[in-house]
Design a protein around this motif. Structure first.
Motif, short mmCIF file in Angstrom:
data_model
loop_
_atom_site.label_atom_id
_atom_site.label_comp_id
_atom_site.label_asym_id
_atom_site.label_seq_id
_atom_site.Cartn_x
_atom_site.Cartn_y
_atom_site.Cartn_z
N GLU A 177 -13.64 2.38 -10.14
CA GLU A 177 -13.03 3.35 -8.93
C GLU A 177 -11.76 4.21 -9.49
O GLU A 177 -11.66 4.77 -9.08
CB GLU A 177 -12.95 1.95 -7.88
N LEU A 178 -10.94 4.15 -10.68
CA LEU A 178 -10.09 4.41 -10.98
C LEU A 178 -8.24 4.19 -10.18
O LEU A 178 -7.65 4.38 -10.52
CB LEU A 178 -10.71 5.48 -10.95
N THR A 179 -8.77 2.88 -9.63
CA THR A 179 -7.51 2.42 -9.07
C THR A 179 -7.21 1.07 -9.01
O THR A 179 -8.34 0.21 -8.87
CB THR A 179 -7.03 3.10 -7.59
N ASP A 192 -12.87 -13.76 6.07
CA ASP A 192 -11.41 -13.76 5.95
C ASP A 192 -11.15 -11.91 5.48
O ASP A 192 -10.22 -11.39 4.33
CB ASP A 192 -10.77 -14.58 4.49
N GLY A 193 -12.61 -11.24 4.85
CA GLY A 193 -12.56 -9.79 4.87
C GLY A 193 -12.53 -9.86 3.66
O GLY A 193 -12.39 -7.94 2.44
N THR A 194 -13.58 -10.02 2.62
CA THR A 194 -13.30 -10.45 1.14
C THR A 194 -14.40 -9.37 1.03
O THR A 194 -15.62 -9.35 1.79
CB THR A 194 -13.70 -12.14 0.35
N ILE A 195 -13.54 -8.98 0.07
CA ILE A 195 -14.74 -7.98 -0.29
C ILE A 195 -15.04 -7.09 -1.94
O ILE A 195 -13.92 -8.52 -3.14
CB ILE A 195 -14.42 -6.66 0.03
N SER A 196 -15.57 -6.57 -2.79
CA SER A 196 -15.66 -6.35 -4.17
C SER A 196 -15.47 -5.15 -4.84
O SER A 196 -15.55 -4.43 -3.85
CB SER A 196 -17.34 -6.73 -4.95
N TRP A 197 -14.57 -5.30 -5.75
CA TRP A 197 -13.18 -3.98 -5.86
C TRP A 197 -13.63 -4.11 -7.23
O TRP A 197 -13.60 -5.29 -8.40
CB TRP A 197 -12.16 -3.89 -5.85
N ARG A 206 -12.70 -12.58 -11.27
CA ARG A 206 -13.11 -11.43 -12.10
C ARG A 206 -13.98 -11.33 -13.19
O ARG A 206 -14.58 -12.23 -14.18
CB ARG A 206 -11.82 -11.09 -13.00
N GLN A 207 -14.78 -10.48 -13.28
CA GLN A 207 -16.12 -10.80 -14.29
C GLN A 207 -15.85 -9.87 -15.55
O GLN A 207 -15.15 -9.35 -14.94
CB GLN A 207 -17.33 -9.78 -13.36
N GLU A 208 -17.45 -9.47 -16.22
CA GLU A 208 -16.75 -9.15 -17.55
C GLU A 208 -17.26 -7.73 -17.65
O GLU A 208 -15.79 -6.60 -17.69
CB GLU A 208 -18.23 -9.55 -17.94
N ASP A 209 -17.42 -6.62 -16.51
CA ASP A 209 -17.50 -5.85 -15.96
C ASP A 209 -16.52 -5.23 -14.97
O ASP A 209 -16.25 -3.72 -15.20
CB ASP A 209 -18.69 -5.40 -15.14
N GLY A 210 -14.60 -6.29 -15.13
CA GLY A 210 -14.13 -6.03 -14.67
C GLY A 210 -13.96 -6.29 -12.85
O GLY A 210 -13.43 -5.95 -12.24
N THR A 211 -14.88 -5.89 -12.43
CA THR A 211 -15.10 -6.53 -10.32
C THR A 211 -14.95 -7.96 -10.75
O THR A 211 -14.78 -9.15 -10.85
CB THR A 211 -16.22 -6.59 -10.56
N SER A 248 -4.40 -0.48 -1.07
CA SER A 248 -4.76 -1.16 0.28
C SER A 248 -3.70 -2.65 0.14
O SER A 248 -3.75 -3.36 -1.23
CB SER A 248 -6.01 -1.17 0.61
N PRO A 249 -3.54 -3.79 1.40
CA PRO A 249 -2.95 -4.48 1.30
C PRO A 249 -3.26 -5.33 0.87
O PRO A 249 -4.09 -6.09 1.61
CB PRO A 249 -1.86 -4.64 3.00
N CYS A 250 -3.30 -5.88 -0.43
CA CYS A 250 -5.10 -6.44 -0.92
C CYS A 250 -3.73 -7.80 -1.31
O CYS A 250 -2.83 -8.01 -2.39
CB CYS A 250 -5.72 -5.88 -1.86
N ILE A 251 -4.56 -9.31 -1.32
CA ILE A 251 -5.09 -10.54 -2.31
C ILE A 251 -6.16 -11.11 -3.65
O ILE A 251 -6.74 -10.21 -2.48
CB ILE A 251 -5.06 -11.35 -1.26
N VAL A 252 -5.24 -10.64 -4.49
CA VAL A 252 -6.86 -10.55 -5.00
C VAL A 252 -6.95 -12.29 -5.93
O VAL A 252 -6.03 -12.86 -5.96
CB VAL A 252 -6.02 -9.36 -6.71
N ASP A 253 -8.77 -12.32 -6.09
CA ASP A 253 -8.33 -13.44 -6.71
C ASP A 253 -8.96 -13.64 -8.37
O ASP A 253 -9.96 -13.34 -8.04
CB ASP A 253 -10.08 -14.35 -5.38
N GLU A 254 -8.05 -13.51 -8.57
CA GLU A 254 -8.33 -13.60 -10.50
C GLU A 254 -9.34 -14.46 -11.12
O GLU A 254 -9.51 -14.05 -11.71
CB GLU A 254 -6.79 -13.55 -11.02
N SER A 255 -9.54 -15.35 -10.20
CA SER A 255 -10.63 -16.01 -10.67
C SER A 255 -11.99 -15.68 -10.78
O SER A 255 -13.06 -16.59 -11.56
CB SER A 255 -10.50 -17.69 -10.11
#
Length: 700
Positions: A420-422, A410-415, A572-577, A563-570
């Motif tokens: 990254e300031l965005t 599904d193209g999942t990546i970490s951000w 989210r890590q302590e550093d914001g990733t 980018s057109p993204c879907i965020v997986d809120e579940s």
């Protein structure tokens, strides 16, 4: 911009919006009596639209305006609109879209429309054209559109004609054509489409839009192909696109375009002649119209004579300099009155004193060769840079080698937004920075698509014309650079041998394989056949890939687009990733995969190419993206067997704009399909039967 009534230029037109949902265009969408919403547009003005680099200064201009009226036709489908009750008379009531088109019971005084513009993604063209077709047939039957020639044609079109706009129009108007339609519209219709979006805009809130920049060139395809249509479209689009204010010029595409765009110069000659005082000054509007059409006809004859000289120069008859210096054709130098004085008949090579009737029954040879401007619309479809850029950037941006199994699905990546300031990756600034993005874009846009363009143009276009390949690539600077490096479509088709292969394949289908052997022997050919895509065909490929990435990354019109993204809120890590994945419901997917790359693959298959060998990068990108979309537009590699067709045999090909989706699988079938009128006025062609049996029509 067009709804800003403080601008004097906007005083003489009425602007209507027909929409499925009124909340964006009405202050209160709970009632159709709500006032149209006022919109504020912030335009970023660049020093030059040709080179919009992020290090160059810009300034901001604000436009404030609103449509004159809004018509909400609802999302309940055609059946909901068909079920409207009679209004107490013998006439059926009109649905909102029909009122917007006809002007009947409209809250403004604009009358019936002059131009209908589809403001939507490419993937929505077909659905909207079907709605429009159904409305137009009903209004035409009831005589509510007016009649030609008393009223000029109504032009329907899009500010972005990629994805086969004319193909979709043929299918939509054929599908909706009622049994009692007599084959001729009471008021003529026309189709237009721009090669590239004239604006780059973004709206995140109803009533507010940012115009990041304007495209440097405005090039349009128009059907039917004749002087009257071009004159009318020029008048309408000059107003819509504010060409008089911006100084931009509208250029026409196709066989009648100017010579730099691959045509015979008819369009430029028409414009030049119609500017002459003799053709524009008249005592009445009727005489003025007749003189304008006479001027257009004169221009057609001049263009044909001049083109003959230039063609002779191209093919070795005389030198180009000699052709340029040659005396003007006799038609330019001798007037009809002079001919009469000399005893010559004005029916033989000279314009008659009153050319109006003569014009009605004459047309330039370029317009006769392609009456529906199919090659002009093909130029828009095959030179659509967005539909190559976006898929390639998606593949490069959404790649995670550390988590390859999930990423592949599904193209999942970490951000990390903090680092990254965005909040999300910038689509162009971050995506194009990936080395793979530039490599894929260069390989597809500068290689694989050029093979298709050159071969198809040789099979469809008259010899000596190149209305598709003359507009290869995107911006004019890049096109010139590719030509200098010897990477034009003609160069790529020749070096790969694929154009010759396509010609041989078609020759064999028409005349038999033995005829191909005889022709090859007679032509002195021989040696091993090395046709096909291979490494090293693109000159300076690595440099071009770097230039592509750098240019996109620093384009000030593009660098703020997220980018057109879907965020997986579940996740989210302590550093914001966070874990993000591309949204396959956005137009970067739905427009550019089905209605962009799949067309190229479908045409390549139709031409007889080996897709695995000749279109490997295009095939790779589509296969990766379709997996994320849970679709099958082309056969996955594991399903390909001997004799299978990668495009034709795919499960979901009917959702694409590939020619196989509507039953066209050979070059001859494509030619027949392109003979169909774009508004279903042509009857009795075998192409209609093929179209009705196609997978796409079966599912409508």
């Amino acid at each position: 911009i067009l709804g800003d009534k403080s601008t004097p230029a906007n005083a003489n037109h009425v602007l209507r919006v027909a929409t499925r949902s009124g909340h964006k265009y009405l202050d209160d969408d709970n009632t159709n009596k709500a006032a149209p919403r006022v919109w504020r547009c912030t335009e970023k003005k660049h020093i030059s639209d040709l080179v919009a680099a992020d290090f160059l200064p810009t300034r901001l201009i604000t436009h404030v305006g609103a449509p004159d009226s809004v018509f909400v036709y609802g999302g309940g489908g055609d059946q909901q609109e068909d079920n409207e009750k009679k209004n107490g008379t013998t006439e059926e009531s009109l649905n909102p879209l029909e009122r917007a088109i006809s002007g009947v019971h409209a809250p403004d005084n604009g009358g019936s429309v002059d131009i209908i513009i589809l403001a939507c993604p490419v993937s929505a063209h077909f659905a909207l054209l079907r709605r429009i077709a159904k409305a137009m047939y009903n209004l035409d039957r009831r005589g509510l559109l007016g009649r030609s020639p008393a009223r000029p044609p109504i032009f329907i079109g899009s500010l972005y004609a990629a994805g086969g706009l004319d193909w979709m129009s043929r299918i939509a108007f054929l599908k909706e054509r009622p049994a009692d339609f007599n084959g001729t519209w009471k008021r003529s219709l026309g189709l237009f489409g721009l090669k590239a979006f004239p604006y780059l805009t973004k709206s995140l809130k109803a009533g507010e839009v940012t115009l990041h920049g304007r495209f440097p060139q405005l090039q349009v395809a128009v059907s039917p192909s004749n002087a009257g249509s071009r004159s009318r479209v020029k008048m309408l689009l000059d107003r819509v696109l504010q060409n008089n204010e911006t100084g931009k010029k509208l250029e026409f595409l196709g066989l009648s375009s100017n010579e730099f765009l691959g045509g015979d110069g008819t369009c430029d000659e028409e414009l030049q002649v119609m500017k002459e005082k003799d053709y524009t000054t008249a005592s009445s509007s009727a005489v003025a119209a007749a003189n304008a059409y006479g001027g257009a006809k004169s221009a057609m004859i001049i263009a044909a004579q001049t083109h003959k000289q230039i063609k002779n120069a191209k093919e070795g008859g005389v030198s180009a300099s000699a052709a340029a210096a040659a005396a003007a054709p006799p038609i330019i130098m001798t007037s009809s009155s002079a001919a009469a004085a000399n005893g010559h008949s004005s029916t033989k090579n000279h314009l008659p004193p009153k050319p109006a009737i003569d014009t009605i029954v004459t047309q330039s040879l370029a317009d006769q060769a392609d009456p529906f401007s199919s090659l002009a619309f093909l130029s828009c479809t095959l030179n659509s840079t967005n539909q190559i850029l976006h898929p390639c950037i998606l593949v490069a941006l959404f790649r995670d080698e550390a988590n390859s199994e999930r990423n592949e699905q599904d193209g999942t990546i970490s951000w990390n937004p903090t680092k990254e300031l965005t909040p999300l990756p910038r689509f162009y600034a971050d995506g194009a920075a990936k080395i793979e993005a530039g490599q894929l874009i260069t390989a597809i846009a500068g290689g694989e698509m050029y093979f298709v363009i050159d071969a198809l143009e040789r099979l469809l276009s008259p010899r000596g014309y190149d209305p598709i390949s003359a507009l290869h690539g995107g911006e004019p600077v890049g096109r010139k650079f590719m030509n200098i490096l010897g990477n034009s479509p003609h160069d790529m088709g020749s070096r790969s041998g694929l154009t010759n292969l396509a010609l041989k394949t078609e020759f064999a289908k028409l005349y038999g394989s033995e005829s191909v052997k005889e022709a090859a022997a007679g032509g002195g050919g021989g040696g091993e056949d090395t046709s096909g895509n291979r490494a090293g065909l693109i000159n300076r490929e690595k440099m071009l890939a770097w230039c592509m990435s750098t240019g996109l990354r620093h384009n000030s019109r593009l660098n703020a687009v997220l980018s057109p993204c879907i965020v997986d809120e579940s996740s989210r890590q302590e550093d914001g990733t966070i874990q993000i994945r591309p949204n396959p419901q956005t137009r970067f997917f739905t427009d550019d995969t089905q209605h962009g790359l799949c067309i190229g693959l479908g045409l390549a298959e139709l031409l007889g190419f080996d897709l695995e060998r000749d279109m490997p990068q295009t095939l790779y990108v589509v296969r990766r993206l379709q997996k994320w979309m849970k679709k099958e537009f082309v056969l996955p590699q594991e399903k390909v067997t001997a004799g299978s067709k990668i495009v034709s045999d795919a499960r979901d090909v009917w959702e694409t704009s590939a020619p196989q989706a509507f039953g066209v699988k050979t070059v001859q079938e494509l030619k027949k399909f392109l003979q169909l009128d774009v508004f279903s006025e042509t009857h009795g062609l075998n192409a209609e039967g093929v179209l009705r049996k196609s997978g796409l029509m079966a599912r409508l």
